[in-house]
Enzyme design. Sequence first.
Site, mmCIF file in Angstrom:
data_model
loop_
_atom_site.group_PDB
_atom_site.id
_atom_site.type_symbol
_atom_site.label_atom_id
_atom_site.label_comp_id
_atom_site.label_asym_id
_atom_site.label_seq_id
_atom_site.Cartn_x
_atom_site.Cartn_y
_atom_site.Cartn_z
ATOM 1 N N TYR A 32 3.370 -48.837 -56.495
ATOM 2 C CA TYR A 32 3.773 -48.321 -55.188
ATOM 3 C C TYR A 32 4.819 -47.220 -55.318
ATOM 4 C CZ TYR A 32 1.748 -52.469 -52.860
ATOM 5 O OH TYR A 32 0.923 -53.437 -52.384
ATOM 6 N N LYS B 161 23.004 -78.301 -56.134
ATOM 7 C CA LYS B 161 22.648 -77.566 -54.914
ATOM 8 C C LYS B 161 21.648 -76.457 -55.267
ATOM 9 C CE LYS B 161 26.661 -74.540 -55.490
ATOM 10 N NZ LYS B 161 28.091 -74.391 -55.168
#
Length: 380
Positions: A272, A38
């Site tokens: 940033y 999965k």
Amino acid sequence: MNHISPSWIELNISALQRNFHFFRNRIRRETAIYPVIKANAYGHGMAEIARAVAPLADGFCVHSAEEAAKVPGTKPVLILGHFPEDMGFLARLILDKNPVFTITQFEQAEILARAAKAAGKPASVHIKVETGTHRLGISPDESLKLISELKTFQTIRVKGFSTHFANIEDTTNHQFAMEQLSRFNAFRTSLPDPENYRFHTACSAAALLFPETHMDIVRLGISLYGYYSSGETRLSAMQQGLQPEDRLRPVLSWKTRPIQIKPVASGDFIGYGLTFRAHRPMTIAILPVGYSDGYDRRLSNSGYVLIRGQRAPICGRICMNMMMVDVSHIDGINRDDTVILIGRDGNEEISAETLAAISGTIQYEILARINPSIPRISMD
Ligand SMILES: *Cc1c(COP(=O)(O)O)cnc(C)c1O
């Protein structure tokens, strides 16, 4: 190796095979091993992993019907979670793959019965039994009721029963798991014809530590990819006599190259929010990997990468597609150098566990969130 994409994933296929054999040698032959693929095979790449392990595996587990449709090859597929109410899709899936669906409700069986009728082929189901996790599952009593209700459907075949442990990897005290196991065993004994069904409970931690959980199918997830479910699981395995040479080998490495290398003066900021300020002259490398690639932004100012066998700390915030690392101490660094985000370089190793510990999560999340669009390259 790869000069086209900003970063790439290398898959160590011999490690994958070795991890599989580690379990095959410890699990009796009558027990099937179904690798859990999965979430894009825990971020490794579903197609690559399924193809590589198919010659060894008895079947595969996926979360959803959509994933089941994508499993290559003809091995049995067990859907652990979701399937849609899309008759056309389900009928085609039953025809093409004949997966086992996990169900917990009569209404789901009705949908599958209609799809099976359209396909002209019966649908196989396992019922998920609630034993204490309170995720997917219905109580033993409701399970018995559901079996008898399903007898009216010609096109539904109940083939087995499963449950899932809530507290087998987060502790070295396995009392809760053993209580769940005894509830599941009591349910099994309450069936008039248990020999007609397959039973399964075991994830990686259960497979490693408790042979009594193996039953008919082991659902092998994280440890196939070379990781213990947790530090507690590793410790418990060592207490049971696991030797260092038995250790699991990580299958995935994640690599990139610098796109720019440049000096930063003392007092300059990086990135940033101005969260990093140089207090000495530095050299930094700009890497073309960021949080959109699945590199966790929580590693800002705290994670590191490996270049020329040395650690290069992340400076400032991880951006969407880039990050900056301190390479002041790495002699001869250049743009042809390979940068290790996850993997080994000389005596240094960054594992998904390392990044999980720094960013406050588990290795499962670090791996499963690696962007599926990054190329996966299988290595022998
Ligand atoms: C994901 C999953 C597994 C695999 O668990 P691991 O700890 O990765 O081995 C097994 N069973 C179920 C129901 C799952 O959802």
